[in-house]
Write an enzyme that holds these catalytic residues in place. Structure first.
Site, PDB file in Angstrom:
ATOM      1  N   ILE A  95       0.647  -1.243   0.157  1.00 52.57           N
ATOM      2  CA  ILE A  95      -0.022   0.092  -0.010  1.00 52.57           C
ATOM      3  C   ILE A  95       0.819   1.302  -0.069  1.00 52.57           C
ATOM      4  N   GLN A 114       3.757   2.881  -5.337  1.00 56.08           N
ATOM      5  CA  GLN A 114       2.845   3.915  -6.224  1.00 56.08           C
ATOM      6  C   GLN A 114       1.520   3.449  -6.398  1.00 56.08           C
ATOM      7  N   LEU A 141       0.034  -6.428  -4.006  1.00 60.09           N
ATOM      8  CA  LEU A 141       0.811  -5.413  -4.751  1.00 60.09           C
ATOM      9  C   LEU A 141       2.070  -5.412  -4.247  1.00 60.09           C
ATOM     10  N   ALA A 147       6.033  -6.356  -3.164  1.00 56.69           N
ATOM     11  CA  ALA A 147       6.845  -7.080  -3.989  1.00 56.69           C
ATOM     12  C   ALA A 147       8.283  -6.174  -3.936  1.00 56.69           C
ATOM     13  N   SER A 177      10.179  -4.605  -6.537  1.00 55.59           N
ATOM     14  CA  SER A 177       9.706  -4.568  -7.955  1.00 55.59           C
ATOM     15  C   SER A 177      10.564  -3.943  -8.443  1.00 55.59           C
ATOM     16  N   SER A 187       3.096  -8.941 -14.267  1.00 59.14           N
ATOM     17  CA  SER A 187       3.943  -8.026 -14.999  1.00 59.14           C
ATOM     18  C   SER A 187       4.246  -8.476 -16.236  1.00 59.14           C
ATOM     19  N   GLU A 218       7.143  -7.899 -17.611  1.00 59.02           N
ATOM     20  CA  GLU A 218       8.272  -8.674 -17.438  1.00 59.02           C
ATOM     21  C   GLU A 218       8.372 -10.224 -17.806  1.00 59.02           C
ATOM     22  N   TYR A 270      13.317 -11.214 -11.063  1.00 57.85           N
ATOM     23  CA  TYR A 270      12.230 -10.465 -10.999  1.00 57.85           C
ATOM     24  C   TYR A 270      10.938 -11.157 -11.765  1.00 57.85           C
ATOM     25  N   LYS A 322       7.582 -13.204 -10.944  1.00 59.64           N
ATOM     26  CA  LYS A 322       6.188 -12.934 -11.520  1.00 59.64           C
ATOM     27  C   LYS A 322       5.518 -14.109 -12.035  1.00 59.64           C
ATOM     28  N   HIS A 380       3.615   1.275 -15.852  1.00 60.69           N
ATOM     29  CA  HIS A 380       2.939   2.203 -15.651  1.00 60.69           C
ATOM     30  C   HIS A 380       3.416   3.246 -14.553  1.00 60.69           C
ATOM     31  N   ARG A 408       5.835   7.579  -9.010  1.00 57.91           N
ATOM     32  CA  ARG A 408       7.035   6.404  -9.384  1.00 57.91           C
ATOM     33  C   ARG A 408       8.240   6.615  -8.425  1.00 57.91           C
TER      34      ARG A 408
HETATM   35  P1  NAP Z   1       6.482   0.009  -5.916  1.00 59.22           P
HETATM   36  O1  NAP Z   1       6.283   1.487  -6.037  1.00 59.22           O
HETATM   37  O2  NAP Z   1       7.956  -0.224  -5.893  1.00 59.22           O
HETATM   38  O3  NAP Z   1       6.060  -0.561  -4.401  1.00 59.22           O
HETATM   39  C1  NAP Z   1       6.283  -1.607  -3.886  1.00 59.22           C
HETATM   40  C2  NAP Z   1       5.548  -1.999  -2.767  1.00 59.22           C
HETATM   41  O4  NAP Z   1       5.860  -3.191  -2.079  1.00 59.22           O
HETATM   42  C3  NAP Z   1       5.972  -0.943  -1.661  1.00 59.22           C
HETATM   43  O5  NAP Z   1       4.709  -0.800  -0.783  1.00 59.22           O
HETATM   44  C4  NAP Z   1       7.011  -1.803  -0.560  1.00 59.22           C
HETATM   45  O6  NAP Z   1       6.974  -1.546   0.664  1.00 59.22           O
HETATM   46  C5  NAP Z   1       6.408  -3.209  -0.966  1.00 59.22           C
HETATM   47  N1  NAP Z   1       7.638  -4.220  -0.434  1.00 59.22           N
HETATM   48  C6  NAP Z   1       8.580  -4.225  -1.117  1.00 59.22           C
HETATM   49  N2  NAP Z   1       9.155  -5.374  -0.622  1.00 59.22           N
HETATM   50  C7  NAP Z   1       8.411  -5.740   0.351  1.00 59.22           C
HETATM   51  C8  NAP Z   1       8.713  -6.790   1.280  1.00 59.22           C
HETATM   52  N3  NAP Z   1       9.974  -7.533   1.357  1.00 59.22           N
HETATM   53  N4  NAP Z   1       7.565  -7.004   2.341  1.00 59.22           N
HETATM   54  C9  NAP Z   1       6.411  -6.328   2.115  1.00 59.22           C
HETATM   55  N5  NAP Z   1       6.380  -5.342   1.378  1.00 59.22           N
HETATM   56  C10 NAP Z   1       7.309  -5.043   0.351  1.00 59.22           C
HETATM   57  O7  NAP Z   1       5.821  -0.881  -6.935  1.00 59.22           O
HETATM   58  P2  NAP Z   1       4.513  -0.362  -8.061  1.00 59.22           P
HETATM   59  O8  NAP Z   1       4.916   0.192  -8.968  1.00 59.22           O
HETATM   60  O9  NAP Z   1       3.693   0.323  -7.107  1.00 59.22           O
HETATM   61  O10 NAP Z   1       4.013  -1.835  -8.228  1.00 59.22           O
HETATM   62  C11 NAP Z   1       2.989  -2.590  -7.552  1.00 59.22           C
HETATM   63  C12 NAP Z   1       2.895  -3.838  -7.933  1.00 59.22           C
HETATM   64  O11 NAP Z   1       3.040  -4.068  -9.327  1.00 59.22           O
HETATM   65  C13 NAP Z   1       4.552  -4.897  -7.671  1.00 59.22           C
HETATM   66  O12 NAP Z   1       4.246  -5.912  -7.240  1.00 59.22           O
HETATM   67  C14 NAP Z   1       5.059  -4.640  -8.881  1.00 59.22           C
HETATM   68  O13 NAP Z   1       6.373  -5.835  -9.108  1.00 59.22           O
HETATM   69  C15 NAP Z   1       3.931  -4.855  -9.873  1.00 59.22           C
HETATM   70  N6  NAP Z   1       3.930  -4.356 -11.037  1.00 59.22           N
HETATM   71  C16 NAP Z   1       4.492  -2.839 -11.409  1.00 59.22           C
HETATM   72  C17 NAP Z   1       4.434  -2.337 -12.783  1.00 59.22           C
HETATM   73  C18 NAP Z   1       4.617  -1.048 -12.863  1.00 59.22           C
HETATM   74  O14 NAP Z   1       5.152  -0.523 -14.023  1.00 59.22           O
HETATM   75  N7  NAP Z   1       4.616  -0.123 -11.733  1.00 59.22           N
HETATM   76  C19 NAP Z   1       4.164  -3.266 -13.800  1.00 59.22           C
HETATM   77  C20 NAP Z   1       3.711  -4.415 -13.608  1.00 59.22           C
HETATM   78  C21 NAP Z   1       3.706  -5.248 -12.218  1.00 59.22           C
HETATM   79  P3  NAP Z   1       7.935  -0.211   1.129  1.00 59.22           P
HETATM   80  O15 NAP Z   1       7.339   1.019   1.155  1.00 59.22           O
HETATM   81  O16 NAP Z   1       7.907  -0.817   2.825  1.00 59.22           O
HETATM   82  O17 NAP Z   1       9.305  -0.684   0.448  1.00 59.22           O
HETATM   83  N1  GDD Z   2      15.713   1.931 -13.903  1.00 55.30           N
HETATM   84  C1  GDD Z   2      16.717   2.517 -15.089  1.00 55.30           C
HETATM   85  N2  GDD Z   2      17.675   3.414 -14.806  1.00 55.30           N
HETATM   86  N3  GDD Z   2      16.232   1.933 -16.086  1.00 55.30           N
HETATM   87  C2  GDD Z   2      17.112   2.319 -17.356  1.00 55.30           C
HETATM   88  C3  GDD Z   2      18.116   3.583 -17.029  1.00 55.30           C
HETATM   89  C4  GDD Z   2      18.436   3.711 -15.887  1.00 55.30           C
HETATM   90  O1  GDD Z   2      19.257   4.763 -15.693  1.00 55.30           O
HETATM   91  N4  GDD Z   2      18.662   3.678 -18.390  1.00 55.30           N
HETATM   92  C5  GDD Z   2      18.092   2.809 -19.282  1.00 55.30           C
HETATM   93  N5  GDD Z   2      16.866   2.180 -18.410  1.00 55.30           N
HETATM   94  C6  GDD Z   2      16.179   0.994 -19.021  1.00 55.30           C
HETATM   95  C7  GDD Z   2      16.278  -0.322 -18.441  1.00 55.30           C
HETATM   96  O2  GDD Z   2      17.325  -0.995 -19.006  1.00 55.30           O
HETATM   97  C8  GDD Z   2      14.877  -0.965 -18.863  1.00 55.30           C
HETATM   98  O3  GDD Z   2      15.012  -1.256 -20.249  1.00 55.30           O
HETATM   99  C9  GDD Z   2      13.963   0.386 -19.163  1.00 55.30           C
HETATM  100  O4  GDD Z   2      14.619   1.669 -19.019  1.00 55.30           O
HETATM  101  C10 GDD Z   2      13.069   0.514 -18.080  1.00 55.30           C
HETATM  102  O5  GDD Z   2      13.675   0.379 -17.020  1.00 55.30           O
HETATM  103  P1  GDD Z   2      12.668   0.449 -15.449  1.00 55.30           P
HETATM  104  O6  GDD Z   2      12.067   1.975 -15.548  1.00 55.30           O
HETATM  105  O7  GDD Z   2      13.729   0.272 -14.304  1.00 55.30           O
HETATM  106  O8  GDD Z   2      11.372  -0.509 -15.478  1.00 55.30           O
HETATM  107  P2  GDD Z   2      11.598  -1.947 -15.954  1.00 55.30           P
HETATM  108  O9  GDD Z   2      10.597  -1.899 -17.218  1.00 55.30           O
HETATM  109  O10 GDD Z   2      12.580  -2.526 -16.036  1.00 55.30           O
HETATM  110  O11 GDD Z   2      10.444  -2.606 -14.764  1.00 55.30           O
HETATM  111  C11 GDD Z   2       9.240  -1.886 -14.566  1.00 55.30           C
HETATM  112  O12 GDD Z   2       8.156  -2.244 -15.295  1.00 55.30           O
HETATM  113  C12 GDD Z   2       7.638  -3.741 -15.010  1.00 55.30           C
HETATM  114  C13 GDD Z   2       6.660  -3.978 -16.125  1.00 55.30           C
HETATM  115  O13 GDD Z   2       7.285  -4.219 -17.334  1.00 55.30           O
HETATM  116  C14 GDD Z   2       9.049  -2.269 -13.102  1.00 55.30           C
HETATM  117  O14 GDD Z   2       7.856  -0.911 -12.501  1.00 55.30           O
HETATM  118  C15 GDD Z   2       8.443  -3.550 -12.574  1.00 55.30           C
HETATM  119  O15 GDD Z   2       8.285  -3.735 -11.432  1.00 55.30           O
HETATM  120  C16 GDD Z   2       7.393  -3.918 -13.723  1.00 55.30           C
HETATM  121  O16 GDD Z   2       6.878  -5.320 -13.544  1.00 55.30           O
END
Ligand code: NAP
Ligand code: GDD
Length: 327
Positions: free
Chosen positions: A10, A13, A83, A85, A87, A128, A130, A152, A156, A182, A187
């Site tokens: 919770i 993001q 949610l 993880a 992440s 995800s 991913e 990761y 998933k 998203h 973020r």
């Molecule tokens: P986020 O902002 O990184 O939030 C992750 C949440 O998980 C935080 O509340 C964090 O708590 C909690 N958490 C991390 N490690 C934990 C642990 N060991 N025990 C309990 N809680 C833990 O991620 P988000 O972007 O909101 O994403 C939410 C979910 O959707 C995640 O499962 C992520 O993998 C998945 N997802 C995200 C995206 C995306 O693009 N955003 C896309 C696909 C899937 P703390 O605040 O205590 O660290």
């Molecule tokens: N983080 C990061 N930092 N990524 C970078 C950078 C940098 O400086 N430069 C380039 N990238 C590239 C990464 O290599 C990747 O290909 C892309 O940017 C996106 O990286 P992230 O923003 O870290 O996100 P992600 O796609 O790896 O993962 C996110 O999306 C997943 C869904 O597809 C996370 O939110 C995951 O939790 C989620 O499941």
């Protein structure tokens, strides 16, 4: 009677937007948080600060089955949104063990607790894009085979398999949302979009000279988190549980994101970006593009906020944030 929702993650993001969304729908919202969050409230609960008085937080751990059982028995939720993880994909190469442990066992413990202590609770698992990793088909939909490229992604895929298996074996209401990337002003700073929007604001305000990035050519299907939490809720309102891809159907590169973000403050991105090879991942997911036609047909869901407005929202919000905080 108001419905009761329990959210893991919770403080993140999506968790914060989902909590706000459910409060508007008059749910009683409960969240599971880590002990560190309780100890360091101002810092770790920043995304929840406006709704803290309206929600109930419980300390528990995704690594402890017993702690999850206790909360589920106490809260008796109609809907559970899982949610929480580790992440961050890049971190999962550095610490595979805790990523796999939290993400796989956390999901398993919750499902098992629901089966034995709250079988009427509906369960949402945060899958995800991913999971598609080295993609087998373009665009990706619910039938595209998985090929995860990181601990990761593997965690998933396993969470998704567990969710489906509990649905089929025990007749529980369990869904996986296969969400593509998203983003939003909430973020985390480690993700590339926020790293860019925050750096653009700092550079524009004279606090930073460059932003150091890795792979500029990676392509993602980027939507807005506000739209995506609505899809999570919609999945749990159907008669039958099912899995859905949630995406925009449009793809952009990291370079496109940077170019647009810098242009929004009148700067040319080429002057401000440096590449550091150390930021390249051992196994990269080069391209992701979602086909959300099933969600459109069955849930009547579609994204409202598209790329340009997402980038604008993040850059404008970060300019205000940097002016206010100096960070
Ligand atoms: P986020 O902002 O990184 O939030 C992750 C949440 O998980 C935080 O509340 C964090 O708590 C909690 N958490 C991390 N490690 C934990 C642990 N060991 N025990 C309990 N809680 C833990 O991620 P988000 O972007 O909101 O994403 C939410 C979910 O959707 C995640 O499962 C992520 O993998 C998945 N997802 C995200 C995206 C995306 O693009 N955003 C896309 C696909 C899937 P703390 O605040 O205590 O660290
Ligand atoms: N983080 C990061 N930092 N990524 C970078 C950078 C940098 O400086 N430069 C380039 N990238 C590239 C990464 O290599 C990747 O290909 C892309 O940017 C996106 O990286 P992230 O923003 O870290 O996100 P992600 O796609 O790896 O993962 C996110 O999306 C997943 C869904 O597809 C996370 O939110 C995951 O939790 C989620 O499941």
């Amino acid at each position: 009677m108001a419905k009761i929702a329990l959210i893991t993650g919770i403080t993140g993001q999506d968790g914060s937007y989902l909590a706000e969304f459910l409060l508007k729908k008059r749910y009683k919202v409960h969240g599971i948080i880590r002990r560190v969050a309780l100890e360091d409230k101002t810092h770790r609960l920043w995304r929840l600060r406006k709704i803290l008085k309206k929600i109930t937080l419980h300390a528990a751990s995704l690594e402890s089955y017993a702690s999850l059982v206790k909360i589920i028995q106490r809260v008796k939720p109609n809907e559970i949104y899982h949610l929480g993880a580790q992440s961050y994909v890049d971190y999962s190469f550095k610490d595979e063990f805790s990523t796999l442990n939290t993400n796989i066992n956390g999901t398993h413990y919750l499902l098992s607790a629901i089966k034995d202590f709250s079988p009427k609770s509906k369960f949402y698992f945060a899958g995800s894009s991913e999971m598609f990793g080295k993609v087998k088909k373009v665009p990706q939909n619910e039938n595209t085979p998985f090929y995860p490229r990181s601990a990761y992604g593997i965690s998933k895929v396993t969470g998704h398999d567990l969710t489906r298996n509990y649905r089929e074996a025990y007749n529980l209401y369990c869904c996986t949302g296969i969400l593509f990337n998203h983003e939003s002003p909430r973020r985390g700073f480690e993700f590339v979009t926020r790293k860019i929007s925050h750096s653009v604001a700092r550079i524009k305000l004279g606090l930073q000279r460059k932003v150091i990035l890795g792979n500029l050519e990676a392509k993602r299907d980027w939507g807005h988190a506000k739209d995506y939490v609505e899809a999570m809720w919609m999945m749990l309102q159907k008669k039958k549980p099912d899995d859905f891809v949630i995406a925009t159907g449009k793809q952009h590169s990291v370079r496109d994101f940077a170019k647009l973000a810098f242009s929004m403050v009148g700067l040319n991105y080429k002057k401000y970006i440096e590449i550091d090879k150390n930021l390249l991942r051992p196994a990269e997911v080069q391209t992701l593009l979602g086909d959300y036609s099933k969600a459109k047909r069955v849930l009547k869901w579609k994204p409202k906020i598209l790329f340009k407005n997402l980038v604008r929202d993040m850059v404008e919000s970060d300019i205000k944030f940097v002016k206010r905080s100096g960070y």
